[in-house]
Design a protein around this motif. Sequence first.
Motif, PDB file in Angstrom:
ATOM      1  N   ARG A 246       0.813  -1.222   0.000  1.00 19.74           N
ATOM      2  CA  ARG A 246       0.000   0.000   0.000  1.00 19.74           C
ATOM      3  C   ARG A 246       0.843   1.267   0.000  1.00 19.74           C
ATOM      4  N   ILE A 249       3.625   2.905  -4.332  1.00 20.49           N
ATOM      5  CA  ILE A 249       2.718   3.058  -5.477  1.00 20.49           C
ATOM      6  C   ILE A 249       3.488   3.541  -6.701  1.00 20.49           C
ATOM      7  N   TYR A 257      -2.881  -4.351  -7.949  1.00 21.57           N
ATOM      8  CA  TYR A 257      -3.951  -3.689  -7.189  1.00 21.57           C
ATOM      9  C   TYR A 257      -3.429  -2.386  -6.581  1.00 21.57           C
ATOM     10  N   LEU A 258      -4.208  -1.322  -6.704  1.00 20.61           N
ATOM     11  CA  LEU A 258      -3.876   0.020  -6.227  1.00 20.61           C
ATOM     12  C   LEU A 258      -2.629   0.599  -6.910  1.00 20.61           C
ATOM     13  N   ASN A 259      -2.269   0.066  -8.075  1.00 18.48           N
ATOM     14  CA  ASN A 259      -1.056   0.489  -8.776  1.00 18.48           C
ATOM     15  C   ASN A 259       0.191   0.298  -7.920  1.00 18.48           C
ATOM     16  N   SER A 260       0.180  -0.759  -7.124  1.00 15.95           N
ATOM     17  CA  SER A 260       1.312  -1.036  -6.257  1.00 15.95           C
ATOM     18  C   SER A 260       2.511  -1.502  -7.070  1.00 15.95           C
ATOM     19  N   LYS A 320      -7.626 -10.161  -0.300  1.00 18.13           N
ATOM     20  CA  LYS A 320      -6.494  -9.435  -0.863  1.00 18.13           C
ATOM     21  C   LYS A 320      -5.224 -10.253  -0.612  1.00 18.13           C
TER      22      LYS A 320
END
Length: 343
Positions: A246, A249, A257-260, A320
Amino acid sequence: MKKRNLTLAILVMVVATLVSVAIVSCKKEDTVAPTGQHAAKAAFTPPQVDDMNAYLKDFKQRMQSAAKGDGQTLSLDEAAWHLASMANFEFANANVKCDDIRFDTLYTHINVSNGGILMSDLSLAYEKISTNIEKFFDGLTLYNKHFRFINAFIFEDGRVVIPLLTTFSRDSKNLNDNCWFFEDEWLANDTCYKYFNDDLPYPASTVGRVKLETALNLFESHQTVTTPSHDVIYYTPTSDTTLYYRYNIDPYGSPCYLNSRLFANNTYLNMNIKSIICYLFDSALGKGYELCPSGENVVSWGIEYLIEEPFQQYHEKLWKEHYQLTIYYGLKHGGSLPGSNDE
């Protein structure tokens, strides 16, 4: 009697004609034979020297100091070779990495006298060519641009043609090219293929995690090897850092996921990460070296596969899954193998 004389006269004329043709034929063959004026021009052979850098420096000095009308003349091929060689010496560099190339041509004119070129005229031409090459290079809006090769051709009417091969790299760090460690996407994919070249699926929790962790440590091991082989390199641990998906990025977008920049997925468990393994490889290397303390070295990599509690989305509970990356740093030391001559 008259008939006999007529026949004899005809025979004499035929013989005379044949002799005349033979003589003309012989003379014609003689004119075809090469003379000093029409002999084939000797081909120019580039100089065989041990130190080309020194030769070209010296030639340029002699060329620039040549006075108008001093009579020193070069053939067209010889002049063209020197133009190309000096341009490559001063402007080109083929020892660079690239993923694209372009072809261009510059033109100029040189004075040609009696099929040759005076050194003083060659000097003027090279001055113009150098200026044009510099202007052309400065006008290229390319990343990592270098001339790979510059050639030159001179024609009898004085035309000079300068073909240019320019290498460059496509701009990295954009939506289509998320390179964080390697210089460009081409090099990243080429290196990636050396570590991930089988046809098996890469489930994130098993094969995928092991493959990525192994590749990172193998890559680091390959970076460490030096010669001679009897030298020993070892590390003492200094620090480590653990990265969470998280908080890392990719501002240019990532397949996770989340542009991780670390593997993260919220659709189903144990995703096959084969299609994104090269991105994860490049991203992890980039992070590891970016965070490496000054004076220390990346020593090893560890990857842990984690699952977070499910969350509600569109009346479904989704899990997740993600990787947690730990990079270990250390100080490098050297020595010799027991029993070597350095002992």
